[in-house]
Design a protein around this motif. Structure first.
Motif, PDB file in Angstrom:
ATOM      1  N   MET A  93       0.783  -1.062   0.025  1.00  0.00           N
ATOM      2  CA  MET A  93       0.009   0.024   0.139  1.00  0.00           C
ATOM      3  C   MET A  93       0.918   1.508  -0.061  1.00  0.00           C
ATOM      4  N   SER A  94       0.302   2.377  -0.374  1.00  0.00           N
ATOM      5  CA  SER A  94       0.904   3.633  -0.273  1.00  0.00           C
ATOM      6  C   SER A  94       0.842   4.180   1.134  1.00  0.00           C
ATOM      7  N   VAL A  95       1.641   5.196   1.231  1.00  0.00           N
ATOM      8  CA  VAL A  95       1.489   6.191   2.140  1.00  0.00           C
ATOM      9  C   VAL A  95       0.042   7.045   2.309  1.00  0.00           C
ATOM     10  N   TRP A  96      -0.257   7.200   0.990  1.00  0.00           N
ATOM     11  CA  TRP A  96      -1.686   8.017   1.083  1.00  0.00           C
ATOM     12  C   TRP A  96      -2.946   7.034   1.513  1.00  0.00           C
ATOM     13  N   SER A  97      -2.528   6.165   1.255  1.00  0.00           N
ATOM     14  CA  SER A  97      -3.915   4.765   1.503  1.00  0.00           C
ATOM     15  C   SER A  97      -3.443   4.657   2.973  1.00  0.00           C
ATOM     16  N   ASP A  98      -2.441   4.159   3.351  1.00  0.00           N
ATOM     17  CA  ASP A  98      -2.060   3.714   4.619  1.00  0.00           C
ATOM     18  C   ASP A  98      -2.525   4.739   5.586  1.00  0.00           C
ATOM     19  N   GLN A  99      -2.186   6.247   5.500  1.00  0.00           N
ATOM     20  CA  GLN A  99      -2.341   7.060   6.207  1.00  0.00           C
ATOM     21  C   GLN A  99      -4.065   7.860   6.176  1.00  0.00           C
ATOM     22  N   ASN A 100      -4.724   7.109   5.286  1.00  0.00           N
ATOM     23  CA  ASN A 100      -6.133   7.599   4.869  1.00  0.00           C
ATOM     24  C   ASN A 100      -6.180   9.127   4.584  1.00  0.00           C
ATOM     25  N   LEU A 101      -5.356   9.579   3.819  1.00  0.00           N
ATOM     26  CA  LEU A 101      -5.128  10.696   3.338  1.00  0.00           C
ATOM     27  C   LEU A 101      -6.138  11.659   2.616  1.00  0.00           C
ATOM     28  N   ASP A 102      -6.994  10.816   1.941  1.00  0.00           N
ATOM     29  CA  ASP A 102      -8.255  11.388   1.241  1.00  0.00           C
ATOM     30  C   ASP A 102      -9.099  12.126   2.533  1.00  0.00           C
ATOM     31  N   ASP A 103      -9.333  11.404   3.472  1.00  0.00           N
ATOM     32  CA  ASP A 103     -10.112  11.948   4.759  1.00  0.00           C
ATOM     33  C   ASP A 103      -9.461  12.864   5.362  1.00  0.00           C
ATOM     34  N   LYS A 104      -8.280  12.766   5.796  1.00  0.00           N
ATOM     35  CA  LYS A 104      -7.333  13.829   6.334  1.00  0.00           C
ATOM     36  C   LYS A 104      -7.557  15.346   5.682  1.00  0.00           C
ATOM     37  N   VAL A 105      -7.334  15.241   4.435  1.00  0.00           N
ATOM     38  CA  VAL A 105      -7.191  16.425   3.730  1.00  0.00           C
ATOM     39  C   VAL A 105      -8.643  17.025   3.523  1.00  0.00           C
ATOM     40  N   VAL A 106      -9.712  16.285   3.539  1.00  0.00           N
ATOM     41  CA  VAL A 106     -11.023  17.061   3.622  1.00  0.00           C
ATOM     42  C   VAL A 106     -11.190  17.432   4.848  1.00  0.00           C
ATOM     43  N   GLU A 107     -10.824  16.742   5.966  1.00  0.00           N
ATOM     44  CA  GLU A 107     -10.930  17.159   7.531  1.00  0.00           C
ATOM     45  C   GLU A 107     -10.181  18.245   7.457  1.00  0.00           C
ATOM     46  N   ALA A 108      -8.839  18.545   7.098  1.00  0.00           N
ATOM     47  CA  ALA A 108      -8.099  19.915   7.145  1.00  0.00           C
ATOM     48  C   ALA A 108      -9.005  21.274   6.478  1.00  0.00           C
ATOM     49  N   LEU A 109      -9.339  20.788   5.252  1.00  0.00           N
ATOM     50  CA  LEU A 109      -9.957  21.581   4.531  1.00  0.00           C
ATOM     51  C   LEU A 109     -11.139  22.212   5.264  1.00  0.00           C
ATOM     52  N   LEU A 169       1.389  16.500  -1.321  1.00  0.00           N
ATOM     53  CA  LEU A 169       0.007  16.696  -1.472  1.00  0.00           C
ATOM     54  C   LEU A 169      -0.279  17.339  -2.750  1.00  0.00           C
ATOM     55  N   ALA A 170       0.532  18.194  -3.494  1.00  0.00           N
ATOM     56  CA  ALA A 170      -0.185  18.813  -4.355  1.00  0.00           C
ATOM     57  C   ALA A 170      -0.093  17.797  -5.719  1.00  0.00           C
ATOM     58  N   LYS A 171       0.928  16.983  -5.875  1.00  0.00           N
ATOM     59  CA  LYS A 171       1.048  15.968  -6.990  1.00  0.00           C
ATOM     60  C   LYS A 171      -0.070  14.939  -6.609  1.00  0.00           C
ATOM     61  N   GLN A 172      -0.144  14.524  -5.601  1.00  0.00           N
ATOM     62  CA  GLN A 172      -1.372  13.224  -5.325  1.00  0.00           C
ATOM     63  C   GLN A 172      -2.567  13.764  -5.447  1.00  0.00           C
TER      64      GLN A 172
END
Length: 156
Positions: free
Chosen positions: A1-17, A74-77
Motif C-alpha cells: 500500500m501507499s502512504v496515501w492509502s495507509d494514512q487515509n489521506l483523502d479523509d485527512k485532507v477533507v478534514e483539514a479543508l 500533497l499537490a502531486k497526489q
C-alpha cells in the motif's frame, strides 16, 4: 500500500479543508476560502505529523535544501486524484498565478516562517477549496489559524 492509502489521506485532507477559517460569520457569495498547498501541508502536519514522518519529508519551502516536501507530495497526489476522479472526487483544485507575485510566506504551527519556493519559479501555485461534499458551514472556525498567508506583490 501507499502512504496515501495507509494514512487515509483523502479523509485527512477533507478534514483539514473543513477547518479553514472564514473572515466573518456571514456567508459570502464567493463561498469558503481556498488555501495553497503550503497552507494545507501546514494544517496536515499540525494535525497528523506522522504523515511527514512516514514520507521522510518536511512541510517544505524556500531554503530547506530539499527537492521533496509534504506540500509537493500533497499537490502531486491531489492533482492526480482530481484528474482521475473528476467531479466524483471530493476535492477540486485551481491555480494562483505567479504573475507579479514576489513572495508568499506562511507561518507554521510552531511559529516559523515558511517562504514558498514557487514564487518566481515559472510555476503557478496549487489551490484547494473545502470538499464539495461538505454541508454548508460545516467546520467553520472564526479564529486565526496557523498557515495564514502573507502575500507580497510587485506593482504593475
Amino acid at each position: 500500500m501507499s502512504v496515501w492509502s495507509d494514512q487515509n489521506l483523502d479523509d485527512k485532507v477533507v478534514e483539514a479543508l473543513a477547518t479553514v477559517p472564514v473572515g466573518s460569520e456571514t456567508e459570502h457569495h464567493f463561498g469558503r476560502p481556498w488555501i495553497t498547498t503550503y497552507q494545507l501541508a501546514i494544517k496536515i502536519d499540525a494535525q497528523h505529523p506522522e504523515i511527514a514522518t512516514a514520507l521522510g519529508v518536511d512541510v517544505g519551502g524556500l531554503g530547506t535544501g530539499r527537492q521533496v516536501s509534504l506540500a509537493q507530495y500533497l499537490a502531486k497526489q491531489l492533482s492526480a486524484r482530481i484528474k482521475q476522479g473528476g467531479e466524483h472526487y471530493p476535492i477540486e483544485g485551481a491555480f494562483l498565478s505567479g504573475t507579479s507575485l514576489t513572495e508568499l510566506s506562511f507561518v507554521s504551527q510552531d511559529g516559523h516562517e515558511i517562504k514558498s519556493s514557487m514564487t518566481n519559479s515559472g510555476f503557478d501555485l496549487s489551490l484547494f477549496p473545502p470538499s464539495l461534499t461538505m454541508a454548508p458551514n460545516q467546520g467553520y472556525l472564526l479564529s486565526p489559524c496557523p498557515g495564514s498567508a502573507l502575500l507580497h506583490h510587485s506593482p504593475a
